[in-house]
Scaffold this motif. Structure first.
Motif, PDB file in Angstrom:
ATOM      1  N   HIS A  49       0.812  -1.212   0.000  1.00 61.29           N
ATOM      2  CA  HIS A  49       0.000   0.000   0.000  1.00 61.29           C
ATOM      3  C   HIS A  49       0.855   1.275   0.000  1.00 61.29           C
ATOM      4  N   THR A  50       1.908   1.296   0.780  1.00 62.73           N
ATOM      5  CA  THR A  50       2.771   2.487   0.851  1.00 62.73           C
ATOM      6  C   THR A  50       3.431   2.759  -0.496  1.00 62.73           C
ATOM      7  N   PHE A  51       3.935   1.722  -1.140  1.00 59.41           N
ATOM      8  CA  PHE A  51       4.546   1.877  -2.464  1.00 59.41           C
ATOM      9  C   PHE A  51       3.518   2.407  -3.464  1.00 59.41           C
ATOM     10  N   LEU A  52       2.333   1.809  -3.483  1.00 58.64           N
ATOM     11  CA  LEU A  52       1.306   2.226  -4.445  1.00 58.64           C
ATOM     12  C   LEU A  52       0.871   3.665  -4.211  1.00 58.64           C
ATOM     13  N   LYS A  53       0.699   4.076  -2.950  1.00 56.51           N
ATOM     14  CA  LYS A  53       0.317   5.459  -2.651  1.00 56.51           C
ATOM     15  C   LYS A  53       1.383   6.441  -3.120  1.00 56.51           C
ATOM     16  N   ALA A  54       2.647   6.145  -2.825  1.00 56.64           N
ATOM     17  CA  ALA A  54       3.731   7.034  -3.241  1.00 56.64           C
ATOM     18  C   ALA A  54       3.817   7.110  -4.761  1.00 56.64           C
ATOM     19  N   SER A  55       3.766   5.976  -5.413  1.00 52.37           N
ATOM     20  CA  SER A  55       3.870   5.922  -6.871  1.00 52.37           C
ATOM     21  C   SER A  55       2.742   6.694  -7.554  1.00 52.37           C
ATOM     22  N   ARG A  56       1.531   6.470  -7.100  1.00 52.72           N
ATOM     23  CA  ARG A  56       0.375   7.157  -7.708  1.00 52.72           C
ATOM     24  C   ARG A  56       0.435   8.667  -7.476  1.00 52.72           C
ATOM     25  N   LYS A  57       0.842   9.080  -6.284  1.00 55.87           N
ATOM     26  CA  LYS A  57       0.937  10.508  -6.000  1.00 55.87           C
ATOM     27  C   LYS A  57       2.040  11.158  -6.837  1.00 55.87           C
ATOM     28  N   LEU A  58       3.166  10.478  -6.994  1.00 57.85           N
ATOM     29  CA  LEU A  58       4.244  11.011  -7.829  1.00 57.85           C
ATOM     30  C   LEU A  58       3.773  11.221  -9.259  1.00 57.85           C
ATOM     31  N   ASN A  59       3.081  10.240  -9.827  1.00 53.63           N
ATOM     32  CA  ASN A  59       2.566  10.378 -11.194  1.00 53.63           C
ATOM     33  C   ASN A  59       1.534  11.497 -11.288  1.00 53.63           C
ATOM     34  N   ALA A  60       0.664  11.618 -10.290  1.00 52.52           N
ATOM     35  CA  ALA A  60      -0.349  12.676 -10.301  1.00 52.52           C
ATOM     36  C   ALA A  60       0.297  14.055 -10.245  1.00 52.52           C
ATOM     37  N   LEU A  61       1.283  14.226  -9.365  1.00 51.65           N
ATOM     38  CA  LEU A  61       1.967  15.516  -9.268  1.00 51.65           C
ATOM     39  C   LEU A  61       2.732  15.836 -10.545  1.00 51.65           C
ATOM     40  N   HIS A  62       3.364  14.847 -11.139  1.00 49.82           N
ATOM     41  CA  HIS A  62       4.080  15.078 -12.396  1.00 49.82           C
ATOM     42  C   HIS A  62       3.120  15.500 -13.498  1.00 49.82           C
ATOM     43  N   THR A  63       1.995  14.841 -13.577  1.00 48.60           N
ATOM     44  CA  THR A  63       0.990  15.197 -14.586  1.00 48.60           C
ATOM     45  C   THR A  63       0.470  16.615 -14.360  1.00 48.60           C
ATOM     46  N   GLU A  64       0.220  16.966 -13.112  1.00 45.80           N
ATOM     47  CA  GLU A  64      -0.316  18.278 -12.765  1.00 45.80           C
ATOM     48  C   GLU A  64       0.685  19.412 -12.994  1.00 45.80           C
ATOM     49  N   ARG A  65       1.956  19.178 -12.628  1.00 46.06           N
ATOM     50  CA  ARG A  65       2.954  20.251 -12.628  1.00 46.06           C
ATOM     51  C   ARG A  65       3.939  20.214 -13.791  1.00 46.06           C
ATOM     52  N   GLY A  66       4.084  19.050 -14.406  1.00 42.63           N
ATOM     53  CA  GLY A  66       5.020  18.930 -15.518  1.00 42.63           C
ATOM     54  C   GLY A  66       6.459  18.697 -15.100  1.00 42.63           C
ATOM     55  N   VAL A  67       6.702  18.558 -13.806  1.00 46.92           N
ATOM     56  CA  VAL A  67       8.037  18.254 -13.287  1.00 46.92           C
ATOM     57  C   VAL A  67       7.888  17.197 -12.196  1.00 46.92           C
ATOM     58  N   TRP A  68       8.971  16.471 -11.952  1.00 44.73           N
ATOM     59  CA  TRP A  68       8.964  15.481 -10.879  1.00 44.73           C
ATOM     60  C   TRP A  68       9.190  16.212  -9.565  1.00 44.73           C
ATOM     61  N   PRO A  69       8.322  16.003  -8.574  1.00 46.68           N
ATOM     62  CA  PRO A  69       8.429  16.744  -7.328  1.00 46.68           C
ATOM     63  C   PRO A  69       9.673  16.398  -6.518  1.00 46.68           C
ATOM     64  N   GLU A  70      10.130  17.363  -5.746  1.00 43.87           N
ATOM     65  CA  GLU A  70      11.281  17.155  -4.871  1.00 43.87           C
ATOM     66  C   GLU A  70      10.896  16.316  -3.663  1.00 43.87           C
ATOM     67  N   ARG A  71       9.694  16.545  -3.148  1.00 43.49           N
ATOM     68  CA  ARG A  71       9.200  15.810  -1.985  1.00 43.49           C
ATOM     69  C   ARG A  71       7.698  15.947  -1.925  1.00 43.49           C
ATOM     70  N   GLY A  72       7.088  15.140  -1.077  1.00 43.17           N
ATOM     71  CA  GLY A  72       5.650  15.238  -0.923  1.00 43.17           C
ATOM     72  C   GLY A  72       5.102  14.123  -0.065  1.00 43.17           C
ATOM     73  N   MET A  73       3.770  14.070  -0.031  1.00 44.63           N
ATOM     74  CA  MET A  73       3.111  13.031   0.735  1.00 44.63           C
ATOM     75  C   MET A  73       1.739  12.758   0.145  1.00 44.63           C
ATOM     76  N   SER A  74       1.220  11.601   0.472  1.00 42.20           N
ATOM     77  CA  SER A  74      -0.126  11.217   0.065  1.00 42.20           C
ATOM     78  C   SER A  74      -0.853  10.730   1.308  1.00 42.20           C
ATOM     79  N   VAL A  75      -2.065  11.231   1.508  1.00 39.82           N
ATOM     80  CA  VAL A  75      -2.870  10.866   2.670  1.00 39.82           C
ATOM     81  C   VAL A  75      -4.241  10.430   2.197  1.00 39.82           C
ATOM     82  N   SER A  76      -4.732   9.358   2.789  1.00 40.21           N
ATOM     83  CA  SER A  76      -6.117   8.952   2.506  1.00 40.21           C
ATOM     84  C   SER A  76      -6.716   8.310   3.731  1.00 40.21           C
TER      85      SER A  76
END
Length: 77
Positions: free
Chosen positions: A50-77
Protein backbone atom coordinates in the motif's frame (compact mmCIF):
# COMPACT_ATOMS: atom_id res chain seq x y z
CA UNK A 1 -7.42 5.66 10.27
CA UNK A 2 -5.36 7.60 7.73
CA UNK A 3 -2.84 5.93 5.47
CA UNK A 4 0.19 8.05 4.65
CA UNK A 5 3.11 7.79 2.26
CA UNK A 6 5.99 10.28 2.22
CA UNK A 7 8.63 10.63 -0.49
CA UNK A 8 11.78 12.64 -1.27
CA UNK A 9 13.74 12.81 -4.52
CA UNK A 10 17.22 11.30 -4.27
CA UNK A 11 18.43 11.54 -7.86
CA UNK A 12 17.28 12.26 -11.40
CA UNK A 13 18.70 11.32 -14.79
CA UNK A 14 17.34 11.80 -18.29
CA UNK A 15 15.64 8.39 -18.03
CA UNK A 16 14.53 7.97 -14.41
CA UNK A 17 13.92 9.56 -11.02
CA UNK A 18 14.76 7.79 -7.76
CA UNK A 19 12.85 8.49 -4.54
CA UNK A 20 13.16 7.47 -0.92
CA UNK A 21 9.73 6.72 0.53
CA UNK A 22 7.93 5.31 3.54
CA UNK A 23 5.14 5.85 6.03
CA UNK A 24 7.29 7.89 8.45
CA UNK A 25 8.76 11.19 7.18
CA UNK A 26 11.81 10.74 9.41
CA UNK A 27 12.54 7.20 8.18
CA UNK A 28 12.33 6.99 4.39
CA UNK A 29 14.17 3.69 4.16
CA UNK A 30 12.68 2.27 0.98
CA UNK A 31 13.47 3.30 -2.62
CA UNK A 32 11.45 3.48 -5.80
CA UNK A 33 12.42 4.38 -9.34
CA UNK A 34 10.10 6.18 -11.75
CA UNK A 35 10.72 5.54 -15.45
CA UNK A 36 10.20 8.92 -17.11
CA UNK A 37 9.22 7.57 -20.52
CA UNK A 38 6.53 5.16 -19.34
CA UNK A 39 5.59 6.60 -15.95
CA UNK A 40 5.96 3.17 -14.39
CA UNK A 41 7.51 2.69 -10.99
CA UNK A 42 9.64 -0.06 -9.53
CA UNK A 43 10.17 -0.79 -5.86
CA UNK A 44 13.84 -1.57 -5.34
CA UNK A 45 12.95 -4.07 -2.61
CA UNK A 46 10.31 -5.67 -4.92
CA UNK A 47 7.59 -5.14 -2.25
CA UNK A 48 4.42 -3.92 -3.92
CA UNK A 49 2.38 -2.82 -0.90
CA UNK A 50 0.00 0.00 0.00
CA UNK A 51 2.77 2.49 0.85
CA UNK A 52 4.55 1.88 -2.46
CA UNK A 53 1.31 2.23 -4.44
CA UNK A 54 0.32 5.46 -2.65
CA UNK A 55 3.73 7.03 -3.24
CA UNK A 56 3.87 5.92 -6.87
CA UNK A 57 0.37 7.16 -7.71
CA UNK A 58 0.94 10.51 -6.00
CA UNK A 59 4.24 11.01 -7.83
CA UNK A 60 2.57 10.38 -11.19
CA UNK A 61 -0.35 12.68 -10.30
CA UNK A 62 1.97 15.52 -9.27
CA UNK A 63 4.08 15.08 -12.40
CA UNK A 64 0.99 15.20 -14.59
CA UNK A 65 -0.32 18.28 -12.76
CA UNK A 66 2.95 20.25 -12.63
CA UNK A 67 5.02 18.93 -15.52
CA UNK A 68 8.04 18.25 -13.29
CA UNK A 69 8.96 15.48 -10.88
CA UNK A 70 8.43 16.74 -7.33
CA UNK A 71 11.28 17.15 -4.87
CA UNK A 72 9.20 15.81 -1.99
CA UNK A 73 5.65 15.24 -0.92
CA UNK A 74 3.11 13.03 0.73
CA UNK A 75 -0.13 11.22 0.07
CA UNK A 76 -2.87 10.87 2.67
CA UNK A 77 -6.12 8.95 2.51
Amino acid sequence: MAAMAYFRKISETAEAVEYAFGDDPDRLERRLTMDKASGTSTAQDARIDHTFLKASRKLNALHTERGVWPERGMSVS
